[in-house]
Design a protein around this motif. Structure first.
Motif, PDB file in Angstrom:
ATOM      1  N   ALA A 185       5.554   7.931  -6.563  1.00  0.00           N
ATOM      2  CA  ALA A 185       6.418   7.005  -6.058  1.00  0.00           C
ATOM      3  C   ALA A 185       7.220   5.356  -7.064  1.00  0.00           C
ATOM      4  N   MET A 186       7.129   5.816  -7.998  1.00  0.00           N
ATOM      5  CA  MET A 186       8.012   4.930  -9.188  1.00  0.00           C
ATOM      6  C   MET A 186       8.427   5.794  -9.767  1.00  0.00           C
ATOM      7  N   ASN A 187       8.543   7.313 -10.277  1.00  0.00           N
ATOM      8  CA  ASN A 187       9.398   7.988 -10.858  1.00  0.00           C
ATOM      9  C   ASN A 187      11.157   7.874  -9.476  1.00  0.00           C
ATOM     10  N   PRO A 188      12.406   7.501 -10.579  1.00  0.00           N
ATOM     11  CA  PRO A 188      13.189   7.914  -9.552  1.00  0.00           C
ATOM     12  C   PRO A 188      13.843   8.646  -8.263  1.00  0.00           C
ATOM     13  N   ASP A 189      13.000  10.073  -9.144  1.00  0.00           N
ATOM     14  CA  ASP A 189      13.485  11.058  -8.576  1.00  0.00           C
ATOM     15  C   ASP A 189      13.178  11.484  -7.244  1.00  0.00           C
ATOM     16  N   CYS A 190      12.368  10.113  -7.390  1.00  0.00           N
ATOM     17  CA  CYS A 190      11.188  10.270  -5.527  1.00  0.00           C
ATOM     18  C   CYS A 190      12.571  10.163  -4.461  1.00  0.00           C
ATOM     19  N   LYS A 191      12.918  10.822  -3.332  1.00  0.00           N
ATOM     20  CA  LYS A 191      13.797  10.235  -3.086  1.00  0.00           C
ATOM     21  C   LYS A 191      13.204  10.376  -1.586  1.00  0.00           C
ATOM     22  N   VAL A 192      12.230  10.550  -1.129  1.00  0.00           N
ATOM     23  CA  VAL A 192      11.454  10.300   0.116  1.00  0.00           C
ATOM     24  C   VAL A 192      10.255  10.319   0.020  1.00  0.00           C
ATOM     25  N   PHE A 193       9.796   9.352   1.793  1.00  0.00           N
ATOM     26  CA  PHE A 193       8.285   9.710   1.625  1.00  0.00           C
ATOM     27  C   PHE A 193       7.761  10.011   2.514  1.00  0.00           C
ATOM     28  N   ILE A 194       7.373  10.116   3.494  1.00  0.00           N
ATOM     29  CA  ILE A 194       6.161  11.055   4.171  1.00  0.00           C
ATOM     30  C   ILE A 194       5.127   9.494   4.744  1.00  0.00           C
ATOM     31  N   VAL A 195       5.513   9.222   5.597  1.00  0.00           N
ATOM     32  CA  VAL A 195       4.833   8.225   5.677  1.00  0.00           C
ATOM     33  C   VAL A 195       3.840   8.069   6.768  1.00  0.00           C
ATOM     34  N   MET A 196       2.702   7.677   6.577  1.00  0.00           N
ATOM     35  CA  MET A 196       1.926   8.146   8.541  1.00  0.00           C
ATOM     36  C   MET A 196       1.663   6.356   9.051  1.00  0.00           C
ATOM     37  N   GLY A 197       2.139   6.045  10.215  1.00  0.00           N
ATOM     38  CA  GLY A 197       1.636   4.833  10.671  1.00  0.00           C
ATOM     39  C   GLY A 197       1.270   5.084  11.777  1.00  0.00           C
ATOM     40  N   LYS A 198       1.448   4.226  13.062  1.00  0.00           N
ATOM     41  CA  LYS A 198       1.217   4.388  14.160  1.00  0.00           C
ATOM     42  C   LYS A 198       2.105   3.751  15.025  1.00  0.00           C
ATOM     43  N   THR A 199       1.661   5.525  15.655  1.00  0.00           N
ATOM     44  CA  THR A 199       3.455   5.281  17.266  1.00  0.00           C
ATOM     45  C   THR A 199       2.600   4.655  18.453  1.00  0.00           C
ATOM     46  N   ASP A 200       1.232   4.343  18.442  1.00  0.00           N
ATOM     47  CA  ASP A 200       0.220   4.088  19.975  1.00  0.00           C
ATOM     48  C   ASP A 200      -0.705   3.764  19.480  1.00  0.00           C
ATOM     49  N   PRO A 201      -0.655   2.082  19.075  1.00  0.00           N
ATOM     50  CA  PRO A 201      -1.589   1.330  18.693  1.00  0.00           C
ATOM     51  C   PRO A 201      -2.459   1.492  19.315  1.00  0.00           C
ATOM     52  N   GLU A 202      -2.749   1.656  20.489  1.00  0.00           N
ATOM     53  CA  GLU A 202      -3.515   0.303  21.305  1.00  0.00           C
ATOM     54  C   GLU A 202      -4.275   2.134  22.270  1.00  0.00           C
ATOM     55  N   GLY A 203      -3.575   3.555  21.615  1.00  0.00           N
ATOM     56  CA  GLY A 203      -3.979   4.431  22.212  1.00  0.00           C
ATOM     57  C   GLY A 203      -5.957   4.806  22.996  1.00  0.00           C
ATOM     58  N   ALA A 204      -5.892   5.667  23.921  1.00  0.00           N
ATOM     59  CA  ALA A 204      -7.285   5.669  24.084  1.00  0.00           C
ATOM     60  C   ALA A 204      -7.691   6.537  22.879  1.00  0.00           C
ATOM     61  N   ASP A 205      -7.581   7.511  22.435  1.00  0.00           N
ATOM     62  CA  ASP A 205      -7.576   8.489  21.428  1.00  0.00           C
ATOM     63  C   ASP A 205      -7.085   7.785  19.759  1.00  0.00           C
ATOM     64  N   PRO A 206      -7.944   7.516  18.641  1.00  0.00           N
ATOM     65  CA  PRO A 206      -7.254   7.037  17.982  1.00  0.00           C
ATOM     66  C   PRO A 206      -7.067   7.685  17.185  1.00  0.00           C
ATOM     67  N   ARG A 207      -7.455   9.255  17.334  1.00  0.00           N
ATOM     68  CA  ARG A 207      -6.592  10.175  16.248  1.00  0.00           C
ATOM     69  C   ARG A 207      -5.813  10.983  16.895  1.00  0.00           C
TER      70      ARG A 207
END
Length: 419
Positions: A185-207
């Motif tokens: 990410a420090m390289n200025p040629d790094c133009k995009v991040f693939i980000v993992m985050g929670k869209t359903d933090p209260e969902g019954a299945d943690p996966r």
């Protein structure tokens, strides 16, 4: 398994070995000298562009990548990738591992871009592949995979706290969270991040709580805050490892990869090939350490005789050779299983190599450092940086203990009915 390399692999090995001797090894000191004169240490030395151009000219480009979004052997070099199986790629990745900070980048086979390209090829939409995969395959941009977080034990991915929330109008997602050790990410040629985050933090299945989303670097609310050192190294050639803050970064809903809740499964699909690629390169690192040990032992005299005549040195070299041969066979078996029965069918072996290879290679590098004395911990030899990289891989893509736990569960399951 057939232990012989097929004709295509052998031909590529010969070309790659010649490329390493003629271009890569001589470029190692040049890269260091050029970097010292750059305005920013994160800029890319000119020699990298020269290496990439030569690798493309010689057909040593995207060797890891399978054409047709996951069909081994397709294209045979006619498309963006070489069309190699895992078994064919393994000895080539090993060769690039001998210079892990230059050769993978020169051939466009460097993490985290490799995993991101495979992820986009397998799960990305047509528009996402057009916008991001094609320039990555062309080596025009770099990318990063933003998963690990400082506030939680990220070895358990269900702990991730970054939020990916749908906007009220439904047209966008808003990303909020803090990540660290985001490679490249420090390289200025790094133009995009693939980000993992929670869209359903209260969902019954943690996966099923997590999702993956593309966040361009220039998105308002994205801050690459600082570089994280690894045993004191900033790892400039790799693009560093950054702390990145997403403060309400808003991106189009079309940037979601796959569907909501698929993030955990996508991460697992991405990490399997990444783990074996690391292990392939680690064997190359160990081979270079053995070569340096032998050259040092023959060329140095202490207490009236060559170091090569010392019994302890002979034991180190012999044990290192035995260890490397064992590791190579296990990695090749794993590659063969991934090709023949798929990543799921090779799950046990993938975990086994991820446990065994970094641990053993760290030991070999440690003995190589010892044999080189003060030189071994200096910048005059590559050993200290190789050691730091190998030791870090006992944490990257899951620490040893997580893989040991999972592997033990699989073994115990076989006997559960015998109680």
């Amino acid at each position: 398994m057939d232990f012989a390399f097929d004709a295509r692999t052998e031909e590529l090995r010969e070309r790659l070995l010649a490329f390493m001797d003629e271009y890569v090894y001589p470029a190692e000191p040049v890269a260091a000298e050029q970097r010292a004169r750059l305005a920013s240490p994160w800029d890319t030395p000119a020699v990298f562009g020269e290496l990439k151009a030569e690798a493309r000219r010689q057909g040593l480009w995207n060797l890891f990548f399978v054409d047709e979004h996951g069909s081994p052997g397709a294209g045979q070099g006619s498309g963006p990738g070489a069309g190699l199986t895992n078994l064919q790629y393994a000895p080539l990745a090993e060769i690039t591992g001998r210079s892990p900070h230059l050769a993978p980048m020169a051939t466009n086979c460097a993490a985290p871009d490799t995993g991101n390209m495979e992820l986009l090829a397998q799960f990305g939409s047509e528009e996402q592949r057009k916008q991001w995969l094609e320039p990555l395959l062309a080596g025009e941009i770099r990318s990063a995979f933003a998963m690990t977080e400082p506030e939680v034990a990220s070895s358990d991915a269900t702990n991730i706290e970054t939020r990916v929330e749908r906007s009220a109008d439904g047209d966008a997602y808003v990303v909020t969270g803090r990540k660290w050790f985001i490679s490249g990410a420090m390289n200025p040629d790094c133009k995009v991040f693939i980000v993992m985050g929670k869209t359903d933090p209260e969902g019954a299945d943690p996966r099923r709580q997590q999702s993956m989303i593309l966040v361009p670097r220039d998105t308002p609310g994205v801050e690459v805050r600082r570089a994280m050192t690894v045993y004191g190294f900033e790892d400039h050639e790799h693009g560093g490892h950054a702390e990145v803050v997403f403060d309400g970064a808003r991106v189009p809903a079309a940037n979601l990869i796959g569907e909501e809740g698929a993030g955990f499964a996508i991460a697992q699909a991405r990490l399997g090939p990444g783990r074996i690629h690391h292990c392939m390169r680690l064997i190359g690192m160990a081979e270079r350490a053995i070569e340096l040990m032998c050259r040092r032992a023959i060329g140095r005299t202490a207490f009236g005789k060559e170091l090569a005549a010392q019994g302890v040195v002979q034991n180190w070299i012999a044990d290192a050779r035995v260890t490397v041969e064992q590791l190579r066979l296990l990695v090749l078996k794993t590659a063969w299983l991934m090709d023949t029965v798929g990543n799921r069918g090779a799950h046990t072996e993938i975990q086994a190599i991820k446990i065994a290879t970094p641990r053993a290679v760290v030991g070999i590098l440690d003995q190589a450092v010892q044999l080189h004395g003060a030189g071994g911990v200096s910048q005059d030899f590559p050993l200290a940086e190789l050691w730091a990289a190998a030791r870090t891989l006992r944490l990257a893509d899951g620490p040893d203990e997580v893989h040991q736990r999972s592997l033990a569960h699989r073994e115990l399951k076989k006997y559960a009915g015998l109680r």
